[in-house]
Enzyme design. Sequence first.
Site, PDB file in Angstrom:
ATOM      1  N   LYS A  13       0.833  -1.215   0.000  1.00 59.17           N
ATOM      2  CA  LYS A  13       0.000   0.000   0.000  1.00 59.17           C
ATOM      3  C   LYS A  13       0.866   1.262   0.000  1.00 59.17           C
ATOM      4  CE  LYS A  13      -2.350  -1.034   3.770  1.00 59.17           C
ATOM      5  NZ  LYS A  13      -1.765  -2.345   4.129  1.00 59.17           N
ATOM      6  N   ARG A  88      -9.754   0.736   8.485  1.00 60.78           N
ATOM      7  CA  ARG A  88      -9.245  -0.606   8.793  1.00 60.78           C
ATOM      8  C   ARG A  88     -10.311  -1.458   9.457  1.00 60.78           C
ATOM      9  NH1 ARG A  88      -3.387   0.542   8.750  1.00 60.78           N
ATOM     10  NH2 ARG A  88      -2.240  -1.383   9.015  1.00 60.78           N
ATOM     11  N   ARG A 125      11.684  -6.211   5.404  1.00 68.90           N
ATOM     12  CA  ARG A 125      11.606  -4.759   5.197  1.00 68.90           C
ATOM     13  C   ARG A 125      12.530  -4.010   6.167  1.00 68.90           C
ATOM     14  NH1 ARG A 125       5.801  -2.013   5.025  1.00 68.90           N
ATOM     15  NH2 ARG A 125       5.593  -2.818   7.130  1.00 68.90           N
ATOM     16  N   ARG A 158      11.241  -2.044  11.519  1.00 66.71           N
ATOM     17  CA  ARG A 158      10.123  -1.523  12.308  1.00 66.71           C
ATOM     18  C   ARG A 158       9.824  -2.540  13.416  1.00 66.71           C
ATOM     19  NH1 ARG A 158       5.317   0.236   8.229  1.00 66.71           N
ATOM     20  NH2 ARG A 158       4.104  -0.857   9.808  1.00 66.71           N
ATOM     21  N   ARG A 169      -0.550  -8.901  13.311  1.00 62.11           N
ATOM     22  CA  ARG A 169      -1.096  -7.923  12.357  1.00 62.11           C
ATOM     23  C   ARG A 169      -1.935  -8.620  11.289  1.00 62.11           C
ATOM     24  NH1 ARG A 169       4.070  -5.088  10.350  1.00 62.11           N
ATOM     25  NH2 ARG A 169       2.713  -3.723   9.163  1.00 62.11           N
TER      26      ARG A 169
HETATM   27  P1  AMP Z   1       0.703   0.629   8.688  1.00 62.15           P
HETATM   28  O1  AMP Z   1       1.918   1.470   8.493  1.00 62.15           O
HETATM   29  O2  AMP Z   1      -0.471   1.056   7.854  1.00 62.15           O
HETATM   30  O3  AMP Z   1       0.989  -0.846   8.598  1.00 62.15           O
HETATM   31  O4  AMP Z   1       0.210   0.878  10.203  1.00 62.15           O
HETATM   32  C1  AMP Z   1       1.045   0.571  11.301  1.00 62.15           C
HETATM   33  C2  AMP Z   1       0.216   0.469  12.555  1.00 62.15           C
HETATM   34  O5  AMP Z   1      -0.432   1.712  12.833  1.00 62.15           O
HETATM   35  C3  AMP Z   1      -0.917  -0.553  12.513  1.00 62.15           C
HETATM   36  O6  AMP Z   1      -0.478  -1.880  12.783  1.00 62.15           O
HETATM   37  C4  AMP Z   1      -1.835  -0.011  13.618  1.00 62.15           C
HETATM   38  O7  AMP Z   1      -1.321  -0.301  14.900  1.00 62.15           O
HETATM   39  C5  AMP Z   1      -1.724   1.491  13.410  1.00 62.15           C
HETATM   40  N1  AMP Z   1      -2.748   1.982  12.465  1.00 62.15           N
HETATM   41  C6  AMP Z   1      -2.544   2.496  11.227  1.00 62.15           C
HETATM   42  N2  AMP Z   1      -3.711   2.817  10.646  1.00 62.15           N
HETATM   43  C7  AMP Z   1      -4.676   2.516  11.540  1.00 62.15           C
HETATM   44  C8  AMP Z   1      -6.089   2.602  11.537  1.00 62.15           C
HETATM   45  N3  AMP Z   1      -6.767   3.058  10.463  1.00 62.15           N
HETATM   46  N4  AMP Z   1      -6.764   2.180  12.645  1.00 62.15           N
HETATM   47  C9  AMP Z   1      -6.114   1.719  13.713  1.00 62.15           C
HETATM   48  N5  AMP Z   1      -4.786   1.589  13.782  1.00 62.15           N
HETATM   49  C10 AMP Z   1      -4.057   1.987  12.711  1.00 62.15           C
END
Ligand code: AMP
Length: 212
Positions: A13, A88, A125, A158, A169
């Site tokens: 994404k 999400r 990553r 990360r 996740r």
């Molecule tokens: P990402 O970089 O999109 O993988 O997001 C990393 C982390 O941020 C996720 O595993 C969640 O803990 C948090 N996060 C990101 N977007 C959301 C969302 N829309 N709702 C809740 N938690 C989020």
Amino acid sequence: MKIILLGPPGAGKGTQAKTLSEKLNLKHISTGDILRAAIKNNTPLGIEAKRFVESGGLVPDTLVTKMVAERISQPDVKEGFILDGFPRNIQQAESLDVFLKLQADLAVIYLDSNEKVLIQRLSGRRICQKCQAVFHTQNMPPKKEGICDSCGSALIQRPDDLEETIKNRLLVYKEQTLPLIEYYTARKKLMRVDSDKEPEAVIGEILKILKK
Ligand code: AMP
């Protein structure tokens, strides 16, 4: 145009949003990036969000929804944006419908990927803590191991890309985010793309779909 990139962690994404943002001249809004910056800067939002992000769980809807509402009400995204990481779950999608007033110019691109591919992508990553450039130990190694090609800073993994957290996740994705496929299919907004392919092929498909 408003674009939502939907898909499991590791589907690409962030990578696709970045390229799309350049090609279509639309702002890229990544909730994960906003949360990571808040955590790094120890803001009140970051302090609250930290344990959820680091364990691979979802940050509470109230916090994330408010954060997105504020961002998408800013003048620089009046003409459109690319949302990466939001919504999400169904509650977040319903809130977004209210903010966007069920607008017609919304496209939801579903980046569909095989779980084996996702785990390989996430576990390899590496990111630059300074400029956020993304690398991969096998798929896209930096010229010098552990060092960012763009700014020369050290690359890190990360905390939520560690194996145990990746599993959590993916589980959270299946339980909470996957129902959105049906949600947007029912609203005739969803378009599926096979994101096991190379990033260049995936972006080609997305652009083709958006032109239709
Ligand atoms: P990402 O970089 O999109 O993988 O997001 C990393 C982390 O941020 C996720 O595993 C969640 O803990 C948090 N996060 C990101 N977007 C959301 C969302 N829309 N709702 C809740 N938690 C989020």
